[in-house]
Design a protein around this motif. Structure first.
Motif, PDB file in Angstrom:
ATOM      1  N   GLU A  92     -87.046 -70.445  24.844  1.00  0.00           N
ATOM      2  CA  GLU A  92     -88.319 -70.091  25.481  1.00  0.00           C
ATOM      3  C   GLU A  92     -88.422 -70.618  26.910  1.00  0.00           C
ATOM      4  O   GLU A  92     -88.917 -69.923  27.807  1.00  0.00           O
ATOM      5  CB  GLU A  92     -89.483 -70.635  24.635  1.00  0.00           C
ATOM      6  CG  GLU A  92     -90.851 -70.191  25.113  1.00  0.00           C
ATOM      7  CD  GLU A  92     -91.028 -68.670  25.115  1.00  0.00           C
ATOM      8  OE1 GLU A  92     -91.681 -68.160  26.049  1.00  0.00           O
ATOM      9  OE2 GLU A  92     -90.514 -67.996  24.211  1.00  0.00           O
ATOM     10  N   LYS A  93     -87.929 -71.838  27.143  1.00  0.00           N
ATOM     11  CA  LYS A  93     -88.000 -72.420  28.481  1.00  0.00           C
ATOM     12  C   LYS A  93     -87.113 -71.637  29.462  1.00  0.00           C
ATOM     13  O   LYS A  93     -87.500 -71.348  30.592  1.00  0.00           O
ATOM     14  CB  LYS A  93     -87.578 -73.886  28.429  1.00  0.00           C
ATOM     15  CG  LYS A  93     -87.896 -74.652  29.670  1.00  0.00           C
ATOM     16  CD  LYS A  93     -87.657 -76.138  29.459  1.00  0.00           C
ATOM     17  CE  LYS A  93     -88.095 -76.895  30.695  1.00  0.00           C
ATOM     18  NZ  LYS A  93     -87.969 -78.343  30.532  1.00  0.00           N
ATOM     19  N   GLU A  94     -85.903 -71.277  29.013  1.00  0.00           N
ATOM     20  CA  GLU A  94     -84.993 -70.500  29.851  1.00  0.00           C
ATOM     21  C   GLU A  94     -85.544 -69.087  30.079  1.00  0.00           C
ATOM     22  O   GLU A  94     -85.438 -68.527  31.172  1.00  0.00           O
ATOM     23  CB  GLU A  94     -83.614 -70.429  29.202  1.00  0.00           C
ATOM     24  CG  GLU A  94     -82.567 -69.800  30.090  1.00  0.00           C
ATOM     25  CD  GLU A  94     -81.200 -69.773  29.444  1.00  0.00           C
ATOM     26  OE1 GLU A  94     -80.370 -68.983  29.948  1.00  0.00           O
ATOM     27  OE2 GLU A  94     -80.952 -70.502  28.467  1.00  0.00           O
ATOM     28  N   ALA A  95     -86.169 -68.507  29.056  1.00  0.00           N
ATOM     29  CA  ALA A  95     -86.757 -67.175  29.175  1.00  0.00           C
ATOM     30  C   ALA A  95     -87.882 -67.171  30.212  1.00  0.00           C
ATOM     31  O   ALA A  95     -87.992 -66.245  31.028  1.00  0.00           O
ATOM     32  CB  ALA A  95     -87.282 -66.702  27.824  1.00  0.00           C
ATOM     33  N   GLN A  96     -88.714 -68.207  30.189  1.00  0.00           N
ATOM     34  CA  GLN A  96     -89.800 -68.303  31.170  1.00  0.00           C
ATOM     35  C   GLN A  96     -89.230 -68.459  32.583  1.00  0.00           C
ATOM     36  O   GLN A  96     -89.729 -67.859  33.526  1.00  0.00           O
ATOM     37  CB  GLN A  96     -90.703 -69.487  30.826  1.00  0.00           C
ATOM     38  CG  GLN A  96     -91.898 -69.607  31.744  1.00  0.00           C
ATOM     39  CD  GLN A  96     -92.800 -70.770  31.364  1.00  0.00           C
ATOM     40  OE1 GLN A  96     -92.580 -71.450  30.376  1.00  0.00           O
ATOM     41  NE2 GLN A  96     -93.831 -70.980  32.167  1.00  0.00           N
ATOM     42  N   ASN A  97     -88.177 -69.238  32.709  1.00  0.00           N
ATOM     43  CA  ASN A  97     -87.520 -69.432  34.002  1.00  0.00           C
ATOM     44  C   ASN A  97     -86.971 -68.103  34.540  1.00  0.00           C
ATOM     45  O   ASN A  97     -87.132 -67.773  35.714  1.00  0.00           O
ATOM     46  CB  ASN A  97     -86.401 -70.475  33.851  1.00  0.00           C
ATOM     47  CG  ASN A  97     -85.839 -70.909  35.181  1.00  0.00           C
ATOM     48  OD1 ASN A  97     -86.401 -70.618  36.236  1.00  0.00           O
ATOM     49  ND2 ASN A  97     -84.722 -71.599  35.145  1.00  0.00           N
ATOM     50  N   ILE A  98     -86.333 -67.311  33.669  1.00  0.00           N
ATOM     51  CA  ILE A  98     -85.772 -66.019  34.064  1.00  0.00           C
ATOM     52  C   ILE A  98     -86.899 -65.045  34.437  1.00  0.00           C
ATOM     53  O   ILE A  98     -86.792 -64.292  35.408  1.00  0.00           O
ATOM     54  CB  ILE A  98     -84.893 -65.431  32.925  1.00  0.00           C
ATOM     55  CG1 ILE A  98     -83.687 -66.337  32.666  1.00  0.00           C
ATOM     56  CG2 ILE A  98     -84.452 -64.012  33.248  1.00  0.00           C
ATOM     57  CD1 ILE A  98     -82.745 -66.487  33.834  1.00  0.00           C
ATOM     58  N   ARG A  99     -88.000 -65.050  33.665  1.00  0.00           N
ATOM     59  CA  ARG A  99     -89.146 -64.191  33.981  1.00  0.00           C
ATOM     60  C   ARG A  99     -89.731 -64.493  35.355  1.00  0.00           C
ATOM     61  O   ARG A  99     -90.151 -63.600  36.076  1.00  0.00           O
ATOM     62  CB  ARG A  99     -90.234 -64.355  32.917  1.00  0.00           C
ATOM     63  CG  ARG A  99     -90.272 -63.215  31.936  1.00  0.00           C
ATOM     64  CD  ARG A  99     -91.460 -63.296  31.006  1.00  0.00           C
ATOM     65  NE  ARG A  99     -90.947 -63.891  29.776  1.00  0.00           N
ATOM     66  CZ  ARG A  99     -91.519 -64.891  29.106  1.00  0.00           C
ATOM     67  NH1 ARG A  99     -92.640 -65.412  29.508  1.00  0.00           N
ATOM     68  NH2 ARG A  99     -90.973 -65.366  28.022  1.00  0.00           N
ATOM     69  N   MET A 100     -89.757 -65.762  35.725  1.00  0.00           N
ATOM     70  CA  MET A 100     -90.299 -66.159  37.034  1.00  0.00           C
ATOM     71  C   MET A 100     -89.363 -65.734  38.171  1.00  0.00           C
ATOM     72  O   MET A 100     -89.812 -65.350  39.245  1.00  0.00           O
ATOM     73  CB  MET A 100     -90.538 -67.669  37.072  1.00  0.00           C
ATOM     74  CG  MET A 100     -91.713 -68.104  36.232  1.00  0.00           C
ATOM     75  SD  MET A 100     -91.927 -69.892  36.164  1.00  0.00           S
ATOM     76  CE  MET A 100     -92.021 -70.320  37.859  1.00  0.00           C
TER      77      MET A 100
END
Length: 147
Positions: A92-100
Motif C-alpha cells: 500500500e505504501k509503494e502503491a501510494q508513492n507510485i500514484r503520487m
C-alpha cells in the motif's frame, strides 16, 4: 569643445546673420543615426561567399543502434504498469508513492518520459542505459566536451 567654440566665433564675422542654438539629446536622434551610418564600413559586404554543391548524400543509410536491454526490474516498471493497465503494487505504501509520481510521467509509443512544463519531456532510462550514457559522456564521442 572650447577650441570649437573659438573657431565658431572667428567664423561668425564672415556671415551676415548667425544664430547658435543648443539641441538637446532627445531632439538630436536623427543626427545620431546619420553619424552612425556614415561611420559604418561596408567592406564586409563585398566579400564573396563560396557555395559547394553536394552531388550525393553525406549519409546514405540510417545507422541503427542496438537498444540496451534492461535485464532486471527497475524503478520504471511500476509506473509503466500503472500507466498502461492501471495496475498498482501490492504494498500500500509503494502503491501510494507510485500514484503520487504517476502524473509527472507520460507513456509515448511505449517509452516512458518525465513531463516538463517549459522544457521538452525527458526520456527515462534504467540502470544499464544510465551506465552506457555516463560512459559515453566521459569516454566516448562527448569526452572532454561534457561541460
Amino acid at each position: 569643445m572650447q577650441q570649437y567654440m573659438e573657431l565658431v566665433h572667428e567664423l561668425t564675422n564672415e556671415f551676415d546673420v548667425f544664430t547658435l542654438t543648443l539641441v538637446r539629446r532627445g531632439q538630436n536622434k536623427k543626427a545620431d543615426v546619420l553619424k552612425k551610418l556614415a561611420a559604418l564600413a561596408f567592406d564586409h559586404l563585398r566579400k564573396n561567399v563560396g557555395v559547394e554543391v553536394l552531388t550525393k548524400k553525406s549519409i546514405d543509410e540510417k545507422s541503427i543502434v542496438a537498444p540496451i536491454v534492461e535485464e532486471s526490474p527497475n524503478w520504471m516498471i511500476p509506473l509503466v504498469k500503472l500507466l498502461t493497465d492501471g495496475e498498482l503494487p501490492a504494498d500500500e505504501k509503494e502503491a501510494q508513492n507510485i500514484r503520487m509520481k504517476a502524473p509527472m510521467y507520460a507513456l509515448i509509443e511505449d517509452v516512458l518520459y518525465r513531463k516538463s512544463y517549459l522544457d521538452p519531456s525527458l526520456l527515462c532510462i534504467g540502470p544499464n542505459q544510465a551506465k552506457v550514457v555516463l560512459q559515453e559522456v566521459h569516454e566516448g564521442s562527448c569526452a572532454l566536451h561534457s561541460g
